[in-house]
Design an enzyme around this catalytic site. Structure first.
Site, short mmCIF file in Angstrom:
data_model
loop_
_atom_site.label_atom_id
_atom_site.label_comp_id
_atom_site.label_asym_id
_atom_site.label_seq_id
_atom_site.Cartn_x
_atom_site.Cartn_y
_atom_site.Cartn_z
N TYR A 83 90.05 88.67 44.07
CA TYR A 83 91.11 88.49 45.07
C TYR A 83 91.53 89.84 45.66
CZ TYR A 83 95.71 87.09 46.89
OH TYR A 83 96.81 86.86 47.68
N ASP A 96 93.01 72.17 56.36
CA ASP A 96 93.03 72.11 54.90
C ASP A 96 91.72 71.50 54.43
OD1 ASP A 96 95.37 72.37 52.62
OD2 ASP A 96 93.87 70.86 52.07
N THR A 152 105.46 81.18 45.47
CA THR A 152 104.34 80.26 45.61
C THR A 152 103.86 79.86 44.22
OG1 THR A 152 102.69 82.03 45.60
CG2 THR A 152 103.63 81.41 47.75
N ASN A 204 94.61 82.15 56.76
CA ASN A 204 95.44 82.06 55.56
C ASN A 204 94.73 81.42 54.37
OD1 ASN A 204 98.21 81.78 54.11
ND2 ASN A 204 97.44 79.67 54.21
N LEU A 217 102.45 78.69 52.20
CA LEU A 217 102.60 79.70 53.25
C LEU A 217 101.93 79.27 54.55
CD1 LEU A 217 102.06 82.99 51.21
CD2 LEU A 217 104.02 82.52 52.68
N LYS A 273 91.12 90.99 49.59
CA LYS A 273 92.27 91.33 50.41
C LYS A 273 92.21 92.78 50.90
CE LYS A 273 94.50 87.40 50.42
NZ LYS A 273 94.59 86.60 51.67
#
Length: 314
Positions: free
Chosen positions: A164, A45, A198, A98, A26, A168
């Site tokens: 997670y 990255d 993904t 991201n 993504l 979020k």
């Protein structure tokens, strides 16, 4: 009267963006969409080789991009990303947070390390990168865009994803808060809630055969693209350059879902039922009134399982 935006309002030429975790998946789709719209992009990255390869793919396609290999989470990493943007392109206009990791495990088996690692990357990483970007954008005095990446798990919870989902959900709360704090500076703050094929979603049993078929060149069926809002990473990418553009100048504090053929606005948490008791409530009066008043329609939790139509080809 036309509601079509002026083409120039979607042109990002002259703008500079940082996209964390953009070496693949993504993140790379977001970076590619921004570059195609004219923005210069700092690709990030943890793996220097992956970051360099992604930046090269953007430049070979005619865009402007540089790589910055750093593990998102610390203040130092966030500042390095902002500094890289300024050193390479002279300014910063867009920050897309991201970068993320997964350490899935049910509550009673999740370790401190598994919880902390996910929260550090997703929640703290979003905070530190947004803060560093906001400082720079306020210094420039020309506004900007913070595009935070959320998840349906953060909106509704998800089995096995304490860390997670919590991170979020925290990002959604920060978006609402920052949209108020940065409004006077002309900095918009929004969350993208993507749903795409993904490494994580292809493990969902209902999705798996369709994802495999997609890899072999077959299109996803309409019940997935429309009904579930599930598609490719590229399907999610268009929202990011829109939010970074002048066409979205008045849009802030929102959580916006995108995936497949579907675009959606998520609601903010709000009261759905209210009851009153003269003089206040006691445990006994709550118990007596619950089922016939505020507890009549309890809220559901979790991400609804995909519904495969009977007879759908797999």
């Amino acid at each position: 009267m036309s509601h079509e935006p002026h083409p120039d309002s979607l042109d990002l030429t002259g703008k500079v963006a940082v996209v964390t975790g953009s070496g693949r998946g993504l993140g790379l789709a977001y970076a590619t969409a921004l570059a195609r719209a004219g923005a210069a992009v700092v690709v990030n990255d943890l793996d220097a080789e992956v970051a360099a390869r992604a930046a090269k793919s953007l430049t070979e396609a005619g865009g402007r991009a540089v790589a910055e290999a750093v593990a998102v989470g610390t203040s130092e990493a966030a500042q390095a990303l902002v500094d890289r943007a300024v050193a390479a392109f002279g300014r910063l206009d867009v920050m897309v947070t991201n970068a993320g990791i997964l350490r899935d495990r049910v509550l009673w088996k999740m370790t401190d390390e598994e919880f902390d690692a996910v929260v550090a990357t997703h929640l703290r990483g979003t905070f530190t990168c947004a803060r560093a970007a906001a400082v720079r954008m306020r210094e420039q005095g020309e506004g900007g865009s913070l595009v935070m990446i959320g998840s349906p798990a953060g909106q509704r919870g998800n089995f096995g994803q304490t860390n997670y989902a919590a991170a979020k959900a925290g990002i959604a709360a920060m978006v609402r808060t920052w949209s108020m704090e940065l409004a006077r500076d002309g900095i918009t703050v929004n969350a993208v809630v993507p749903v795409a094929a993904t490494a994580m979603t292809e493990t969902v049993p209902a999705f798996a055969p369709y994802v495999e078929a997609m890899k072999q060149g077959r299109p996803l069926p309409d019940f997935l693209r429309k009904g579930e809002g599930f598609g490719t990473v590229e399907d999610c990418a268009a929202l990011v350059p829109f939010l970074a553009s002048d066409a979205a100048r008045g849009l802030t504090g929102q959580c916006i879902g995108i995936g497949g053929d579907k675009l959606a606005l998520w609601s903010h948490p709000q009261e759905t039922a209210v009851a009153y008791a003269d003089g206040g409530w006691t445990p006994q009066s709550i118990a007596a009134a619950w089922a016939t008043s505020v507890g009549r329609e309890p809220q559901t939790v979790g991400i609804p399982a995909p519904v495969v139509p009977e007879g759908a080809a797999r």
